[in-house]
Design a protein around this motif. Structure first.
Motif, short mmCIF file in Angstrom:
data_model
loop_
_atom_site.label_atom_id
_atom_site.label_comp_id
_atom_site.label_asym_id
_atom_site.label_seq_id
_atom_site.Cartn_x
_atom_site.Cartn_y
_atom_site.Cartn_z
N THR A 101 35.59 47.18 35.23
CA THR A 101 35.14 45.96 35.90
C THR A 101 33.63 45.75 35.69
O THR A 101 33.18 44.63 35.46
CB THR A 101 35.47 45.96 37.41
N ASN A 102 32.87 46.85 35.71
CA ASN A 102 31.43 46.70 35.44
C ASN A 102 31.21 46.14 34.05
O ASN A 102 30.36 45.26 33.83
CB ASN A 102 30.70 48.04 35.58
N ALA A 103 31.99 46.64 33.09
CA ALA A 103 31.80 46.20 31.69
C ALA A 103 32.20 44.73 31.51
O ALA A 103 31.54 43.99 30.79
CB ALA A 103 32.61 47.11 30.76
N VAL A 104 33.28 44.31 32.18
CA VAL A 104 33.69 42.90 32.06
C VAL A 104 32.66 42.02 32.75
O VAL A 104 32.22 41.00 32.21
CB VAL A 104 35.10 42.68 32.67
N ARG A 105 32.22 42.42 33.93
CA ARG A 105 31.29 41.57 34.70
C ARG A 105 29.92 41.48 34.03
O ARG A 105 29.24 40.47 34.10
CB ARG A 105 31.16 42.11 36.13
N SER A 106 29.53 42.56 33.32
CA SER A 106 28.21 42.52 32.67
C SER A 106 28.28 41.87 31.30
O SER A 106 27.26 41.55 30.70
CB SER A 106 27.68 43.94 32.52
N GLY A 107 29.50 41.71 30.78
CA GLY A 107 29.62 41.13 29.44
C GLY A 107 29.67 42.19 28.34
O GLY A 107 29.71 41.86 27.16
N ASP A 108 29.70 43.47 28.71
CA ASP A 108 29.85 44.51 27.67
C ASP A 108 31.23 44.44 27.04
O ASP A 108 31.40 44.75 25.87
CB ASP A 108 29.64 45.91 28.28
N ILE A 109 32.22 44.09 27.85
CA ILE A 109 33.56 43.83 27.29
C ILE A 109 33.73 42.32 27.25
O ILE A 109 33.55 41.63 28.26
CB ILE A 109 34.66 44.48 28.14
N ARG A 110 34.05 41.82 26.05
CA ARG A 110 34.15 40.37 25.86
C ARG A 110 35.46 40.02 25.18
O ARG A 110 36.21 40.89 24.77
CB ARG A 110 33.00 39.88 24.97
N GLY A 111 35.70 38.73 25.01
CA GLY A 111 36.89 38.28 24.32
C GLY A 111 36.79 38.47 22.81
O GLY A 111 35.75 38.91 22.31
N GLN A 112 37.86 38.13 22.12
CA GLN A 112 37.97 38.34 20.69
C GLN A 112 36.80 37.75 19.91
O GLN A 112 36.26 38.37 19.01
CB GLN A 112 39.29 37.69 20.23
N GLY A 113 36.38 36.55 20.29
CA GLY A 113 35.31 35.89 19.53
C GLY A 113 33.92 36.23 20.05
O GLY A 113 32.94 35.61 19.64
N GLY A 114 33.82 37.19 20.96
CA GLY A 114 32.51 37.60 21.47
C GLY A 114 32.05 36.82 22.68
O GLY A 114 30.92 37.01 23.15
N GLU A 115 32.91 35.98 23.21
CA GLU A 115 32.49 35.21 24.40
C GLU A 115 32.72 36.02 25.68
O GLU A 115 33.67 36.79 25.78
CB GLU A 115 33.30 33.91 24.49
N GLN A 116 31.87 35.79 26.65
CA GLN A 116 32.01 36.49 27.94
C GLN A 116 33.18 35.87 28.72
O GLN A 116 33.38 34.65 28.68
CB GLN A 116 30.72 36.35 28.75
N PHE A 117 33.94 36.71 29.41
CA PHE A 117 35.07 36.19 30.20
C PHE A 117 34.56 35.41 31.41
O PHE A 117 33.66 35.86 32.13
CB PHE A 117 35.96 37.33 30.68
N THR A 118 35.15 34.25 31.62
CA THR A 118 34.83 33.44 32.80
C THR A 118 36.01 33.35 33.76
O THR A 118 35.85 32.96 34.91
CB THR A 118 34.45 32.01 32.39
N ASP A 119 37.22 33.67 33.25
CA ASP A 119 38.43 33.51 34.07
C ASP A 119 39.35 34.71 33.88
O ASP A 119 39.62 35.12 32.75
CB ASP A 119 39.16 32.22 33.69
N VAL A 120 39.82 35.23 35.00
CA VAL A 120 40.77 36.34 34.98
C VAL A 120 42.07 35.81 35.57
O VAL A 120 42.06 35.26 36.68
CB VAL A 120 40.26 37.52 35.84
N VAL A 121 43.17 35.97 34.84
CA VAL A 121 44.46 35.50 35.35
C VAL A 121 45.33 36.72 35.60
O VAL A 121 45.69 37.45 34.66
CB VAL A 121 45.16 34.56 34.34
#
Ligand code: F6P
Length: 546
Positions: free
Chosen positions: A128-148
């Motif tokens: 969760t820290n990595a997703v919230r900080s942007g260390d883990i991103r989507g395929q194209g390198g974009e930061q996640f804005t929505d979690v389903v």
């Protein structure tokens, strides 16, 4: 009841009912200025005022005797010690271990489960820290804005309810959504506003076989693959399950599968990795505080004498009304808009747990078990169904929930909210007598005939029971404590009713029949052999589906 006979339990209570039927709460309050002190208790930061109930000291003493005779304390110990109290599934019931804050081992089936529990929590924290900080991103390198989150029942209701409740702790740039229904409208309407490049899915299923969840997960997978290519799937999915192999088969990366264990029931799983979307939405630190709040209530439940024990008191009042007074529903009315899904959550927790009609030994129960639980936030409910609670023919015991401090500074909103919740429990308890109504109408200048015609409609019977739960603020800790409070209430009632609160066979038949009906609904098999109603409905569907 687990021990002794029903007659020695519930029948012993009926004499107290008889005595209390001859008086009213209004009278009891008038005679005893210490009633609030006598019938209120606190635990884990929550005040329970249960003075507005049809009880006196003698009735309560008999209820505590009932709990002891039923073996509540012994069963509580068995649960803590990891005994397989879920006998029909041969499982321990250990959700308390998920939020345990101490350093003692917690043993299930011969092994300490705490290293595994804390290992998964650490993995959740890192992820969760990595997703919230942007260390883990989507395929194209974009930061996640929505979690389903895709899940249903316990894999949906808990996290969905908690995320709403903890809105003040969320971030505007990371939103959590919940898809549960197999109705395609649900996933369609959630996805239509989302960008696949910035969307992360969590497939949450204890079994990873639940049809609704797997159908939604496959649609989500296709949505990602169609937009970003098949290779994007591992970067846009995480999973929470006890069935690790099935998650891997779905294409989820090993380091994004968060496990839990068969000793966690679905409706008790919000404390496990099923809480992952909560941690993503409010941050791991707040999720940890939520767990600590649950543990604080566990300590209260495990260490406080029954007479001062919040879950025990609430459970016994529920039994009192269900089995001695014959009231069949229980309303949960949070004066807290952010608890708008709390009653829906409790419906699964309570009704899936204690909606049973055989004893642990498999014999038909000879007494009523779980009530119908329902509710909506006040003050909205006041303008909808409260009419029936005040003047209808059924008596509906209510729980009111209210925070002393709101999160927002918007006077006079909160003072008005508090005035309303206090007014409701007071009105239910006091009612309004015919004499009071007549005096009021006279003061308004109505003539005798009008007063005679109108007065019966304006009388409130009163003597309608309620509990009020007051807490300083709806924080993660408080929410954790509130949920655990209701969990333990359900446990105590299950012991007294002598049912297994931890299985849910009642949901299976519908699942089986839906599976058998699907090829018929799809027009691939004939509906012959079904009853005429089912055949008629099937024929209507097939004639109109195109
Ligand atoms: O409704 C039955 C049930 O088994 C619930 O107890 C559970 O919470 C829900 O289905 C979802 O199950 P799963 O997490 O295995 O998908």
């Amino acid at each position: 009841m687990a021990k002794g006979s029903k007659d020695s339990g519930f029948n012993a209570l009926s004499k107290h009912r008889k005595r209390l039927s001859e008086t009213s709460m209004r009278e009891m309050f008038a005679q005893d200025s210490g009633r609030f002190e006598r019938f209120s208790a606190s635990g884990a930061g929550i005040l329970l005022d249960y003075s507005k109930n049809r009880i006196d000291a003698d009735a309560l003493a008999a209820l505590f005797d009932l709990a002891r005779a039923a073996g509540v304390e012994e069963r509580r110990t068995q649960m803590c010690e990891g005994e397989h109290i879920n006998i029909t599934e041969d499982r321990a019931v250990m959700h308390m271990a998920l939020r345990y804050q101490g350093d003692r081992p917690v043993t299930v089936d011969g092994g300490d489960v705490m290293p595994d529990v804390r290992g998964v929590l650490k993995a959740i924290e890192n992820y969760t820290n990595a997703v919230r900080s942007g260390d883990i991103r989507g395929q194209g390198g974009e930061q996640f804005t929505d979690v389903v989150n895709i899940g249903i029942g316990g894999s949906d209701l808990g996290p969905a309810m908690v995320t709403l409740a903890l809105e003040p702790y969320t971030r505007a740039d990371l939103r959590a959504h919940y898809v549960s229904n197999v109705d395609g409208a649900h996933i369609h309407d959630v996805l239509k506003r989302l960008d696949p490049k910035k969307t992360l899915f969590i497939v949450a299923s204890k079994t990873f076989t639940t049809d609704e969840t797997m159908t939604n997960a496959n649609s989500a997978r296709k949505w990602i693959a169609d937009a970003l290519g098949e290779e994007a799937v591992p970067n846009h999915f995480a999973a929470v399950s006890t069935n690790i192999e099935a998650c891997a088969r779905f294409g989820i990366r090993e380091d994004r599968i968060f496990g839990f264990w068969d000793w966690v029931g679905g409706r008790y799983s919000v404390w496990s990795a099923i809480g992952l979307p909560i941690a993503l939405a409010v941050g791991y630190d707040n999720f940890a505080k939520f767990l600590a709040g649950g543990d604080a209530m566990d300590r209260h439940f495990l260490e406080t004498p029954l007479e001062d024990n919040l879950p025990v008191i609430m459970a016994l009042l529920g039994v009192w009304y269900r089995n001695v007074w014959g009231f069949s529903t229980h309303a949960v009315l949070p004066y807290d808009q952010r608890l708008s899904r709390f009653a829906a959550y409790l419906q699964q927790q309570d009704m899936e747990s204690n909606g049973k009609s055989v004893t642990l030994a498999g014999k038909p129960v000879e007494w009523s078990t779980g009530p119908i639980v329902w509710g909506e936030p006040g003050t909205n409910g006041q303008h909808a169904f409260y009419q029936l609670i005040h003047q209808g023919t059924d008596v509906i015991p209510c729980d009111f929930l209210i925070a002393a401090r709101p999160h927002e500074s918007l006077p006079p909103h909160h003072d008005k909210l508090v005035a309303n919740v206090l007014a409701q429990s007071e009105a239910l308890m006091l009612g309004k007598s015919k004499d009071e109504v007549v005096a009021e109408l006279k003061a308004q200048g109505l003539d005798k005939d009008s007063i005679k015609a109108l007065a019966p409609h304006k009388v409130f019977p009163g003597n309608r029971p309620s509990n009020t739960l007051f807490y300083p603020q709806l924080t993660p800790e408080t929410l954790g404590a509130l949920i655990a409070l209701y969990e333990h209430k359900v446990f105590v009632q299950g012991v007294i009713w002598n049912v297994n609160s931890y299985d849910q066979w009642g949901v299976e038949l519908g699942k089986q029949l839906a599976k058998a009906l699907l090829p018929k609904v799809q027009g691939e098999a004939s509906g012959e052999g079904h009853d005429s109603s089912t055949q008629g409905l099937l024929a209507y569907y097939l004639a109109n589906k195109a």
